[in-house]
Design an enzyme around this catalytic site. Structure first.
Site, short mmCIF file in Angstrom:
data_model
loop_
_atom_site.label_atom_id
_atom_site.label_comp_id
_atom_site.label_asym_id
_atom_site.label_seq_id
_atom_site.Cartn_x
_atom_site.Cartn_y
_atom_site.Cartn_z
N CYS A 72 0.84 -1.21 0.00
CA CYS A 72 0.00 0.00 0.00
C CYS A 72 0.87 1.26 0.00
O CYS A 72 1.58 1.53 0.96
CB CYS A 72 -0.91 -0.03 1.23
SG CYS A 72 -1.77 1.52 1.57
N CYS A 75 0.05 3.66 2.83
CA CYS A 75 0.59 3.13 4.09
C CYS A 75 2.08 3.45 4.19
O CYS A 75 2.57 3.85 5.26
CB CYS A 75 0.39 1.62 4.19
SG CYS A 75 -1.34 1.09 4.12
#
Length: 181
Positions: A72, A75
């Protein structure tokens, strides 16, 4: 004959230049690896050093629970900010990090209706959900909510940002009748 000697000389120089450039690139990557790979390292370390969620919810401390994935991009972008928050608050607050690609955490993913990551849930001392942040967040936004948790301020909020990653369906462990010959 002179032409062959010149070609050999040019080839040797070209090889030397290529070797020099590759060497410089390798040294550059080694010296600046933290800059390029810090987010990946942080996400991996979050998962490895995370407290177990059941312990966190039962030890009478507020809990910071983040759902993430190593693939991600959002993230990865938030990892240094989260690391900073963890360094500042880890004495007073449990920090739990659950990788959505790990089937071990499926019950928590369903329980907290995770469909976009990163998702940060903040819980009070009694394990009651107080705040949910989905997607990219400013560090100060999460920090303010953590400060409210520490003061036992009762408020429930959900903050959603359109910059998030949709959870990919994990098909690695699914069984297909045709996959067994």
């Amino acid at each position: 004959m002179q032409s062959e000697g010149r070609e050999t000389f040019v080839n040797l120089n070209l090889k030397a230049i290529i070797i020099l450039l590759v060497s410089i690139l390798i040294v550059f990557l080694i010296l600046f690896r933290n800059l390029f790979f810090q987010a990946n390292y942080l996400l991996k370390s979050f998962g490895e050093l995370s407290i177990d969620p059941e312990i966190a919810f039962n030890n009478n401390k507020p809990t910071f629970l983040e759902f993430y994935a190593e693939w991600c991009e959002v993230c990865k972008e938030m990892a240094p900010k989260v690391s900073s928050l963890k360094d500042e608050y880890e004495k007073d607050i449990n920090f739990v990090f659950l990788n959505v690609d790990n089937q071990k955490w499926d019950n928590y993913i369903r329980r907290f209706k995770v469909n976009g990551i990163p998702q940060v849930n903040l819980f009070d001392k009694k394990g009651n959900l107080q705040s949910t942040f989905i997607g990219k967040q400013e560090e100060i936004t999460i920090k303010d909510s953590i400060d409210n948790l520490k003061r036992d301020a009762k408020h429930q909020e959900e903050i959603f940002n359109s910059e998030f990653s949709v959870i990919k369906e994990n098909k690695i462990h699914q069984v297909d009748p045709r996959s067994h010959g």
